[in-house]
Design a protein around this motif. Structure first.
Motif, short mmCIF file in Angstrom:
data_model
loop_
_atom_site.label_atom_id
_atom_site.label_comp_id
_atom_site.label_asym_id
_atom_site.label_seq_id
_atom_site.Cartn_x
_atom_site.Cartn_y
_atom_site.Cartn_z
N VAL A 95 7.40 -3.93 -5.80
CA VAL A 95 6.60 -2.74 -5.50
C VAL A 95 6.77 -1.75 -6.64
O VAL A 95 7.90 -1.45 -7.05
N HIS A 136 3.00 -5.16 -6.03
CA HIS A 136 2.11 -4.24 -5.33
C HIS A 136 2.17 -2.90 -6.05
O HIS A 136 3.27 -2.40 -6.34
N LYS A 165 -3.37 -5.94 -3.51
CA LYS A 165 -2.08 -5.38 -3.90
C LYS A 165 -2.19 -4.06 -4.66
O LYS A 165 -1.23 -3.61 -5.27
N TYR A 167 -3.22 0.00 -4.26
CA TYR A 167 -3.44 1.05 -3.26
C TYR A 167 -3.41 2.43 -3.91
O TYR A 167 -2.49 2.75 -4.66
N LEU A 263 4.55 -0.35 3.82
CA LEU A 263 4.29 -1.56 3.04
C LEU A 263 5.49 -2.49 3.05
O LEU A 263 5.36 -3.70 3.22
N GLY A 302 -0.13 -7.94 1.25
CA GLY A 302 -0.81 -6.69 0.97
C GLY A 302 -1.83 -6.34 2.03
O GLY A 302 -1.54 -6.41 3.23
#
Length: 342
Positions: A95, A136, A165, A167, A263, A302
């Protein structure tokens, strides 16, 4: 003793912070970790038991921030990386949270931030596409309406783009709307979650008050219009209150930590995790809004499902009519900028 009790108390009374389920090994990188959002966000992530390896990167001061945060007595390791160590910071991370960029100042719009922040986000995204193509990416750097499409273009060019993935973090709009509505309805903020759709600036922010518990407490007309305006331009309220000394950094850090936690829970297999987020979306693609914030269900890979905006009021329909053309312009601006400055 008091501090330890206070921490336990805070965790007990904050249902969204944090999951206490068993965690996998999760490496999370914060790019822009020494900034006004990055520092409090890093501290909040250090407290999240789902984060086991916290990587802090910035062009300056990140090792110092990491040293400070590493003294917090939670299990995750914390490492700071210098300006020339971006690749090391990103190696094997799952992440990546990007709050990097210059902050807003009085009189500035998000568009005023565009050129500087676009370059910063592009360069970070290039390295991420090279070193951590499967990670992500959570984009905070404003203007989100344009920076998220820039990241998408970078990953497309590198041949590693996965729309599930990527955002844009719009959670702050939701927390603002919930907080402001609760002040009118008298209900607890946690009980007045307001779906906020569209984008992440000005008129592109569309709070769906009609769908919120307590939304019926808002009178049509002036009270409704003032509340919507406050939600849409809440950042201006903070910039003015800080008298030029900063923007909405602390509340943004909180909101980003909330989304990050959701997440991580989804990546760990928790079912039914749902948040509003600005993602590549089919909902208004035919009107040029190829990215759109709406409720999404998160899963191990995701974005699992993009939900429609649902039933809206006549007032909200008008807000959407104003938001979508502006959002389409913002997206095009990001795509066009990257085409000219790859």
């Amino acid at each position: 003793m008091f501090a330890r009790q206070a921490l336990r108390s805070a965790q007990a009374t904050s249902p969204r912070f944090f999951s206490t389920s068993a965690s996998a090994n999760r490496a999370v990188a914060v790019l822009g970790a020494s900034g006004g959002i990055g520092q409090p966000l890093s501290l909040l992530l250090k407290q999240n038991p789902l984060v086991t390896d916290l990587r802090l990167y910035d062009v300056r001061l990140a090792p110092g921030v990491a040293a400070d945060i590493s003294h917090v007595n939670t299990p995750s390791t914390t490492t700071g990386y210098q300006a020339d160590q971006l690749g090391e910071a990103l190696k094997d991370v799952e992440v990546i949270v990007i709050p990097a960029g210059v902050p807003r100042k009085p009189g500035m719009t998000r568009d005023d931030l565009f050129n500087t922040n676009a370059s910063i986000v592009r360069d970070l995204a290039k390295k991420a596409a090279e070193v951590a193509p499967n990670a992500h990416l959570l984009i905070i750097s404003n203007p989100v309406n344009s920076t998220v499409p820039i990241v998408a273009e970078v990953f497309k060019k590198a041949g590693v783009y996965d729309p599930k993935k990527l955002y844009g973090v719009t959670t702050l709009d939701v927390t603002r709307a919930s907080t402001f509505l609760s002040g009118i309805s008298g209900k607890k903020p946690a009980e007045t979650i307001v779906p906020v759709v569209g984008g992440h600036s000005g008129v592109t922010i569309v709070p769906l008050l009609s769908q919120a518990n307590g939304g019926d407490a808002v009178a049509k007309g002036e009270q409704y219009e003032k509340l919507v305006h406050r939600i849409q331009f809440g950042g201006d309220e903070v910039v003015k209150a800080k008298d030029g000394a900063g923007s909405a950094t602390l509340s943004m850090a909180y909101a980003a930590a909330v989304f990050s936690d959701s997440l991580l829970k989804a990546l760990n297999g928790e079912q039914g995790v749902k948040e509003c987020a600005y993602v590549e979306s089919p909902l208004y693609k035919d009107q040029g809004a190829t990215f759109f914030a709406s409720p999404v269900t998160l899963g191990k890979n995701g974005v699992e499902e993009i939900h429609s905006v649902g039933k809206v009021s006549a007032e909200e329909e008008k807000l959407l009519e104003a938001a979508i053309p502006e959002l389409a312009k913002n997206i095009k601006k990001g795509v066009d900028w990257y085409a000219a400055s790859p």
